[in-house]
Write a protein that holds these residues in place. Structure first.
Motif, short mmCIF file in Angstrom:
data_model
loop_
_atom_site.label_atom_id
_atom_site.label_comp_id
_atom_site.label_asym_id
_atom_site.label_seq_id
_atom_site.Cartn_x
_atom_site.Cartn_y
_atom_site.Cartn_z
N GLY A 24 0.82 -1.21 0.00
CA GLY A 24 0.00 0.00 0.00
C GLY A 24 0.85 1.26 0.00
N HIS A 25 0.19 2.36 -0.30
CA HIS A 25 0.88 3.67 -0.30
C HIS A 25 -0.11 4.78 0.01
CE1 HIS A 25 3.02 7.03 -2.77
NE2 HIS A 25 3.18 7.19 -1.46
N PRO A 26 -0.05 5.33 1.23
CA PRO A 26 -0.88 6.50 1.52
C PRO A 26 -0.30 7.72 0.81
CG PRO A 26 0.52 5.98 3.41
CD PRO A 26 0.83 4.96 2.35
N ILE A 27 -1.14 8.39 0.02
CA ILE A 27 -0.64 9.58 -0.71
C ILE A 27 -0.82 10.78 0.22
CG2 ILE A 27 -0.75 10.84 -2.91
CD1 ILE A 27 -0.44 7.88 -3.41
N ALA A 28 0.00 10.80 1.22
CA ALA A 28 -0.09 11.85 2.25
C ALA A 28 1.27 11.97 2.88
CB ALA A 28 -1.11 11.44 3.32
N GLY A 29 1.71 13.18 3.09
CA GLY A 29 3.02 13.33 3.72
C GLY A 29 3.36 14.79 3.93
N THR A 30 4.52 14.99 4.51
CA THR A 30 5.04 16.35 4.66
C THR A 30 6.55 16.24 4.39
OG1 THR A 30 5.79 16.28 6.96
CG2 THR A 30 3.44 16.70 6.61
N GLU A 31 7.25 17.39 4.49
CA GLU A 31 8.69 17.36 4.29
C GLU A 31 9.44 17.01 5.57
OE1 GLU A 31 6.67 19.82 4.40
OE2 GLU A 31 7.55 21.74 4.94
N HIS A 32 8.70 16.72 6.65
CA HIS A 32 9.35 16.40 7.93
C HIS A 32 9.47 14.90 8.12
CE1 HIS A 32 9.14 20.59 8.82
NE2 HIS A 32 7.82 20.60 8.68
N SER A 33 10.39 14.48 8.98
CA SER A 33 10.54 13.04 9.22
C SER A 33 10.80 12.78 10.70
CB SER A 33 11.65 12.46 8.34
OG SER A 33 12.75 13.31 8.30
N GLY A 34 10.74 11.49 11.05
CA GLY A 34 10.98 11.08 12.43
C GLY A 34 9.69 11.00 13.25
N PRO A 35 9.77 10.38 14.43
CA PRO A 35 8.56 10.12 15.24
C PRO A 35 7.85 11.39 15.73
CG PRO A 35 10.54 9.38 16.40
CD PRO A 35 10.97 9.77 15.03
N ASP A 36 8.58 12.49 15.87
CA ASP A 36 7.93 13.74 16.32
C ASP A 36 7.09 14.38 15.22
OD1 ASP A 36 9.05 14.68 19.13
OD2 ASP A 36 10.63 13.61 18.06
N ALA A 37 7.39 14.01 13.97
CA ALA A 37 6.75 14.70 12.83
C ALA A 37 5.33 14.23 12.56
CB ALA A 37 7.61 14.50 11.58
N GLY A 38 4.98 13.04 13.07
CA GLY A 38 3.68 12.47 12.73
C GLY A 38 2.51 13.17 13.41
N PHE A 39 1.33 13.04 12.83
CA PHE A 39 0.11 13.55 13.46
C PHE A 39 -1.08 12.73 12.97
CE2 PHE A 39 1.28 15.97 9.75
CZ PHE A 39 0.11 16.19 9.04
N ALA A 40 -2.09 12.63 13.83
CA ALA A 40 -3.20 11.70 13.59
C ALA A 40 -4.02 12.04 12.35
CB ALA A 40 -4.10 11.64 14.82
N ASP A 41 -4.06 13.31 11.98
CA ASP A 41 -4.90 13.71 10.85
C ASP A 41 -4.20 13.62 9.49
OD1 ASP A 41 -7.16 14.22 12.31
OD2 ASP A 41 -6.60 16.29 12.75
N LEU A 42 -2.99 13.09 9.48
CA LEU A 42 -2.22 13.10 8.22
C LEU A 42 -2.98 12.48 7.05
CD1 LEU A 42 0.48 13.62 6.69
CD2 LEU A 42 1.21 11.36 7.41
N PHE A 43 -3.76 11.43 7.33
CA PHE A 43 -4.39 10.68 6.23
C PHE A 43 -5.80 11.16 5.91
CE2 PHE A 43 -1.56 7.92 8.77
CZ PHE A 43 -0.53 7.82 7.87
#
Ligand code: NAP
Length: 314
Positions: A123-142
């Motif tokens: 699979g591939h969620p077409i959602a992202g940002t230019e940030h990385s690492g565990p701090d960068a994630g957020f629940a509404d990304l998808f």
């Protein structure tokens, strides 16, 4: 709150995508237990500090042992090593998926190692940002974003329906696609724009006639929008380029041809050609806004910085 879809989910990789999944799985009660595994002890420690899971395990094989759903969220070039590590410990009947930005290569790397008793559904969620690492994630990304699944021939329909449901409960809309077609589509909508951005920012950085401080000072005139893409994770994008080579080269060839035509129109003062192209492209943006994949606020919906910090003297 709806019942959990899975007893135990194992997240292999806990960067932007893995940690966004952890957050939404928790918020939407998609699994009873979240097991987090990642390569480096410091990343695992950070995931623990952020309380992203219930169990934290360095060894990926150990992490998947009880999981009904395993999600690999690692750079695409690491897919084979993850598959090799987890293969012997996977629970029969488990769903194994990934989130990699290329699909044919991930299938080539993972499928040969995974036992037939598990359901492997890339699979591939077409959602992202230019940030990385565990701090960068957020629940509404998808939320409101597409997730493309590329099931292999003969995939169990129940497992596919369950994974589809999972992504829908993450807020996504789900499409299924042939892996090669996915790679071609993503080459034009995602990979090429990033390569162009890396290139243009690199060109500006190399310029001698224009100073670096001028590039930064006047960046809001267009350059700044490329710098967001060009700030994306170098490892992820190195792997995307290496693992979707054919589709990217095909799109780059077409791009170069069209760029030559544009160059020619500018050289010969063909204003009509320029106007026609720029009108057509404006309509494309309108369609993206109408499809809910972008906001119609000026300046890409950015908040205006009222008093930007004074630049240091060059
Ligand atoms: P990320 O924030 O950089 O996180 C990467 C994760 O993978 C970290 O947990 C890292 O672990 C682990 N990792 C890195 N190299 C590894 C290796 N060689 N072996 C095993 N684990 C490794 O990356 P991300 O943005 O979440 O991207 C993950 C996947 O999602 C990629 O395949 C990417 O193509 C795909 N994707 C990304 C985006 C996006 O916009 N970022 C969007 C859609 C899909 P340590 O920190 O412990 O080393």
């Amino acid at each position: 709150m709806a019942d959990p879809l899975f007893e135990t989910v194992a997240l292999i990789g806990i960067g932007l995508i893995g940690s966004s999944l952890a957050r939404i799985i928790r918020r939407e009660n998609l699994a009873k237990t979240i097991v987090v595994s990642t390569r480096r002890p410091e990343t695992l420690a950070r995931a623990r500090e952020l309380e992203l899971g219930d169990d934290y395990v360095g060894d990926a094989a150990e992490a998947v042992a009880n999981a009904d759903l395993v999600i690999a969220s690692v750079p695409v070039g690491a897919s084979e090593s993850v598959a090799r590590k987890i293969a012997d410990r996977l629970k029969p009947g488990a769903i194994v998926t990934d989130v990699g930005s290329t699909k044919a290569s991930v299938i080539q790397q993972m499928a040969p190692h995974l036992p037939s008793a598990v359901h492997f559904i890339p699979g591939h969620p077409i959602a992202g940002t230019e940030h990385s690492g565990p701090d960068a994630g957020f629940a509404d990304l998808f939320e409101g974003r597409w997730c493309v699944l590329t099931p292999l021939p003969g995939t169990d329909e129940t497992a596919l329906a369950k994974l589809t449901r999972f992504w829908e409960r993450c807020g996504s809309r789900v499409d299924t696609m042939d892996p090669e077609h996915h790679d071609m589509v993503l080459a034009i909508v995602s990979h090429l724009p990033h390569i162009i951005a890396y290139n243009i920012v690199g060109t500006a950085d190399d310029l001698e006639a224009v100073t670096k401080s001028e590039v930064i000072k006047y960046s809001a005139s267009g350059f700044r929008d490329f710098t967001r893409l060009a700030a994306s994770d170098p490892i992820m994008w190195r792997d995307v380029c290496l693992h979707n080579r054919d589709a990217i080269l095909e799109m780059l060839a077409r791009f170069s041809e069209d760029l030559s035509a544009l160059q020619r129109a500018i050289r010969w003062g063909d204003g009509e050609k320029l106007f026609d192209l720029f009108t057509r492209t404006r309509a494309v943006r309108r369609s993206i806004i109408e499809a809910g994949q972008e906001v119609d606020a000026p300046d890409f919906g950015r908040h205006v910085i009222a008093h930007p910090p004074k630049p240091e003297k060059a």
